[in-house]
Enzyme design. Sequence first.
Site, PDB file in Angstrom:
ATOM      1  N   SER A 167       3.331   2.545  -1.866  1.00  0.00           N
ATOM      2  CA  SER A 167       2.344   3.325  -0.951  1.00  0.00           C
ATOM      3  C   SER A 167       0.463   2.732  -1.092  1.00  0.00           C
ATOM      4  O   SER A 167       0.453   1.548  -1.790  1.00  0.00           O
ATOM      5  CB  SER A 167       2.419   4.361  -1.130  1.00  0.00           C
ATOM      6  OG  SER A 167       1.588   5.655  -0.734  1.00  0.00           O
ATOM      7  N   ASP A 227      -3.433   2.598   3.156  1.00  0.00           N
ATOM      8  CA  ASP A 227      -3.076   2.159   2.178  1.00  0.00           C
ATOM      9  C   ASP A 227      -2.259   1.007   1.731  1.00  0.00           C
ATOM     10  O   ASP A 227      -1.895   0.364   2.822  1.00  0.00           O
ATOM     11  CB  ASP A 227      -2.093   3.169   1.622  1.00  0.00           C
ATOM     12  CG  ASP A 227      -0.781   4.290   2.277  1.00  0.00           C
ATOM     13  OD1 ASP A 227      -1.272   3.834   3.047  1.00  0.00           O
ATOM     14  OD2 ASP A 227      -0.043   4.462   1.673  1.00  0.00           O
ATOM     15  N   ASP A 239       1.026   1.011   1.988  1.00  0.00           N
ATOM     16  CA  ASP A 239       2.101   0.608   3.301  1.00  0.00           C
ATOM     17  C   ASP A 239       1.621   0.894   4.413  1.00  0.00           C
ATOM     18  O   ASP A 239       2.514   1.646   6.005  1.00  0.00           O
ATOM     19  CB  ASP A 239       3.173   1.248   3.175  1.00  0.00           C
ATOM     20  CG  ASP A 239       2.935   2.849   2.798  1.00  0.00           C
ATOM     21  OD1 ASP A 239       1.842   3.080   2.392  1.00  0.00           O
ATOM     22  OD2 ASP A 239       4.224   3.904   2.767  1.00  0.00           O
ATOM     23  N   ASP A 287       0.875   3.861   5.592  1.00  0.00           N
ATOM     24  CA  ASP A 287       1.676   5.617   6.412  1.00  0.00           C
ATOM     25  C   ASP A 287      -0.670   6.130   6.476  1.00  0.00           C
ATOM     26  O   ASP A 287      -0.286   6.960   6.778  1.00  0.00           O
ATOM     27  CB  ASP A 287       2.427   6.038   5.147  1.00  0.00           C
ATOM     28  CG  ASP A 287       2.404   5.985   3.947  1.00  0.00           C
ATOM     29  OD1 ASP A 287       1.283   5.740   3.522  1.00  0.00           O
ATOM     30  OD2 ASP A 287       2.777   6.974   4.081  1.00  0.00           O
TER      31      ASP A 287
HETATM   32 MG    MG Z   1       1.448   4.805   1.638  1.00  0.00          MG
END
Ligand code: MG
Length: 459
Positions: free
Chosen positions: A99, A242, A244, A246
């Site tokens: 992440s 960020d 990944d 999300d």
């Molecule tokens: Mg993330």
Amino acid sequence: MPKERLFGTDGVRGIVNQWLTPENALRLGLAIGSYFNQGAKILVGNDSRAGNAFILNAVVSALVSTGIRVFYAGPVPTPALQLYVKNHDFDAGIMITASHNPPEYSGIKVILSDGVEAPREVEEAIEETYHELRFRRVHWSLLGYDVKRVDDVNTFYVESIINHLDIDSISKKNLKVVVDGANNVGSLTTPQLLRRLGVKVLTVNCDLSHMPYREPEPTPDSLNELSLIVRSVGADLGIAHDGDADRAVFIDEKGNVLLGDRVGVLLCEYVLINKGLNIPKKVVTAISSSTIVEEVLSKYGVNVIWTKVGSINIARTMMKEGAFLGFEENGGFIYGLHQYVRDGGMTAGLMVEYLAKSGLRLSELYNRLPSMYTIKTKVSIDRGDRGKIVEIVKHKLTEMFHSDLIMDIDGIKVINPDYWILVRPSGTEPLIRIFIEARNKELANRLLSTVINIIHGAS
Ligand code: MG
């Protein structure tokens, strides 16, 4: 001696080739594979972090050996993988990502068939199998010889987001947006999504790299460059993800990096009041969000429900309470009509729709919110138990601020019309986190020294 806990607040994380070695990735893959039934279908995806080539292959090898039918999605944002798992016939998903953590980290995250992160009891069962080495080994004749590739995860995600948006209203406005993909998987979906919506897109840090040009966590410091670019090209908006994707963090047309809880308020205000949807007036947010969430949204009769920090707590509370909107102060926004997970692409789409429909600049929308001076900081705890120290802080603050409202669902939060203070132990690091907001800087600094003195006195 208690066994080592592997899963933190959001999956297993470790420094590549320190804790996160091929051996540990393989062992964890065997434990995850053994948890699910033989023959279960699992979709695996990854982001572009250093080391993911071996972590991915170790996890896939382990899953196949335990009799799992493995499908490979390629590099995809976490929310794209989650959406695909939820909407197709998969028993689980696994995402190889750390992440927003620094570039030397990677991680492994388990997603259940509803697309949401596995709850703690599933993680505990996996940890037990990992420690006891009780892995399922399947007879050779039941094993296949290949891993199937699923090629349309990113396209499915982009199309699904578009179905929730008013493409005509957005495309009429000729918005110009700069996207910063953190040299990771958000680069594969957000520029495409915005172009489909008729937005003019410029990109920065949008090539995939194992060595990103900026820190994977979108903060005012890491987004300095993006902020300059937004201003200099006269863009309406900057969007930063960020690692990944999300999370989505926004930059207004003047180059200011906006706080995630304020953006959450704006998007909730938009969805509940202006978007014309008939959904319950309920919003879920973590205790680390500003009290202005309630100050603003209660004017519209919205019920604000507070939870512990952690997106999984917000998502599960939303499902339980029948709420479709939830957010965190770090830029994680959950739009339950799409899926009950933090969803950077959906968040970006909602923001451009809001801008297009309001006809206002982002700074104008944002500056209508009550202003507070914000401090977010942390104190390292080298020795002693951070949980115990926070208990002492709790006791002292309750005494000192006895006429204020006190909430203790996660650490301690003191609430007054002119300020609020949150002190909580970090879930993953030897730190105590402090959040303070006040109507002016002097008051905020005064409150901060009070809290720091108490922590030092207690440790
Ligand atoms: Mg993330």
